[in-house]
Design an enzyme around this catalytic site. Structure first.
Site, PDB file in Angstrom:
ATOM      1  N   TYR A  26      54.267  24.261 -27.093  1.00 38.88           N
ATOM      2  CA  TYR A  26      52.988  23.625 -26.765  1.00 38.88           C
ATOM      3  C   TYR A  26      52.388  24.400 -25.616  1.00 38.88           C
ATOM      4  O   TYR A  26      53.089  25.081 -24.859  1.00 38.88           O
ATOM      5  CB  TYR A  26      53.109  22.137 -26.478  1.00 38.88           C
ATOM      6  CG  TYR A  26      53.923  21.646 -25.298  1.00 38.88           C
ATOM      7  CD1 TYR A  26      53.800  22.199 -24.027  1.00 38.88           C
ATOM      8  CD2 TYR A  26      54.776  20.556 -25.450  1.00 38.88           C
ATOM      9  CE1 TYR A  26      54.518  21.718 -22.950  1.00 38.88           C
ATOM     10  CE2 TYR A  26      55.504  20.065 -24.375  1.00 38.88           C
ATOM     11  CZ  TYR A  26      55.368  20.653 -23.123  1.00 38.88           C
ATOM     12  OH  TYR A  26      56.088  20.169 -22.059  1.00 38.88           O
ATOM     13  N   GLU A  90      51.485  28.792 -30.375  1.00 37.14           N
ATOM     14  CA  GLU A  90      51.194  27.816 -29.324  1.00 37.14           C
ATOM     15  C   GLU A  90      50.396  26.671 -29.931  1.00 37.14           C
ATOM     16  O   GLU A  90      49.305  26.867 -30.485  1.00 37.14           O
ATOM     17  CB  GLU A  90      50.384  28.450 -28.192  1.00 37.14           C
ATOM     18  CG  GLU A  90      51.163  29.429 -27.318  1.00 37.14           C
ATOM     19  CD  GLU A  90      52.004  28.734 -26.246  1.00 37.14           C
ATOM     20  OE1 GLU A  90      51.967  27.497 -26.163  1.00 37.14           O
ATOM     21  OE2 GLU A  90      52.685  29.461 -25.499  1.00 37.14           O
ATOM     22  N   HIS A 132      60.575  26.410 -28.272  1.00 37.43           N
ATOM     23  CA  HIS A 132      60.788  27.215 -27.076  1.00 37.43           C
ATOM     24  C   HIS A 132      61.983  26.681 -26.281  1.00 37.43           C
ATOM     25  O   HIS A 132      62.773  27.442 -25.729  1.00 37.43           O
ATOM     26  CB  HIS A 132      59.516  27.207 -26.224  1.00 37.43           C
ATOM     27  CG  HIS A 132      59.449  28.323 -25.233  1.00 37.43           C
ATOM     28  ND1 HIS A 132      58.448  28.407 -24.300  1.00 37.43           N
ATOM     29  CD2 HIS A 132      60.256  29.391 -25.013  1.00 37.43           C
ATOM     30  CE1 HIS A 132      58.648  29.486 -23.546  1.00 37.43           C
ATOM     31  NE2 HIS A 132      59.733  30.108 -23.951  1.00 37.43           N
ATOM     32  N   ASP A 142      59.225  22.611 -24.401  1.00 42.77           N
ATOM     33  CA  ASP A 142      58.256  22.564 -25.501  1.00 42.77           C
ATOM     34  C   ASP A 142      58.846  23.039 -26.830  1.00 42.77           C
ATOM     35  O   ASP A 142      59.794  23.811 -26.809  1.00 42.77           O
ATOM     36  CB  ASP A 142      56.996  23.390 -25.133  1.00 42.77           C
ATOM     37  CG  ASP A 142      57.276  24.862 -24.841  1.00 42.77           C
ATOM     38  OD1 ASP A 142      58.209  25.166 -24.085  1.00 42.77           O
ATOM     39  OD2 ASP A 142      56.565  25.711 -25.401  1.00 42.77           O
TER      40      ASP A 142
END
Ligand SMILES: [Zn+2]
Length: 231
Positions: A26, A90, A132, A142
């Site tokens: 994120y 992302e 991640h 995230d």
């Protein structure tokens, strides 16, 4: 897949490994505009291949053949240059620092075919579609416990959470960490690795405590891999 808008970032270089991992993030910033301007700012030294906005708009920042700078100091299944071996997406969300919230349907609807296309292009194993936090457990949280991994799993794009009726192998905590290492996690920081495991596989209780359910889930994941049910 809907139209992708190019929004080039200068923050990339050349890969030294073939692509075998997909890392989901994120953005962890207050809004999409600040995240994107950071990811294309040459002084930030960070980037990713794609950004998926909350309304489902997909931006391409770095070409897939190039090495984007999204994973930082990371490790997964023995690979330490995760950026060289991965595609990074992302997903816009303020994250734990700015007000973590569920990922909207429009965003997931846009993300899913993007993941499918990348997985197909590079023949990425479902076990290598990771967060991640999975590859940098001591530093990152995230995309976090609200991310709907099961939605990707139902399409064969990520591993599903193992089902019920699992046996607790009663490993010691050291044994659990060894098994976690075998699965792919960096266990240099044990408690952080346990929390990352829980965030991904048992998000309803992220307490860093190794319990019977954690052991059973990890055993099941390893057995599935050994039996060839999962790559
Ligand atoms: Zn990240």
């Amino acid at each position: 897949m809907s139209e992708i808008i190019d929004c080039p970032s200068p923050n990339f270089d050349d890969r030294s490994l073939p692509v075998s991992i997909l890392v989901l993030h994120y953005t962890g910033m207050q809004d999409a505009a600040s995240a994107i301007s950071w990811l294309i700012n040459p002084t930030s030294k960070v980037s990713c291949h794609y950004v998926v906005a909350e309304d489902g708009q997909v931006l391409r920042l770095v070409e897939e053949e190039k090495r984007a700078w999204h994973a930082g100091r990371s490790k997964w299944r023995g690979i330490t240059d995760v950026n060289s071996a991965s595609i990074g997406i992302e997903i816009v969300n303020p994250g734990h620092e700015w007000g973590y919230r569920p990922f909207p349907e429009a965003q997931m609807t846009a993300l899913t075919p993007l993941v499918a296309e990348i997985v197909r292009t590079f023949d990425i194993a479902p076990a290598n579609v990771v967060g991640h936090s999975d590859v940098a457990p001591a530093r990152k949280q995230d995309p976090g416990e609200l991310f709907d991994w099961e939605r990707l799993a139902r399409l064969g794009l990520a591993l599903p959470r193992p089902g019920r009726s699992l046996a607790d192998p009663h490993w010691t905590d050291g044994g659990f960490l060894l098994a976690l290492d075998r699965f792919g996690y960096d266990v240099a920081d044990g408690p952080a690795a346990v929390r990352a495991f829980q965030r991904r596989w048992r998000p309803e209780a992220i307490d860093g405590v190794i319990d019977g359910q954690c052991r059973a889930i990890l055993l099941s994941l390893l057995l599935d891999r050994e039996r060839g049910h999962a790559r």
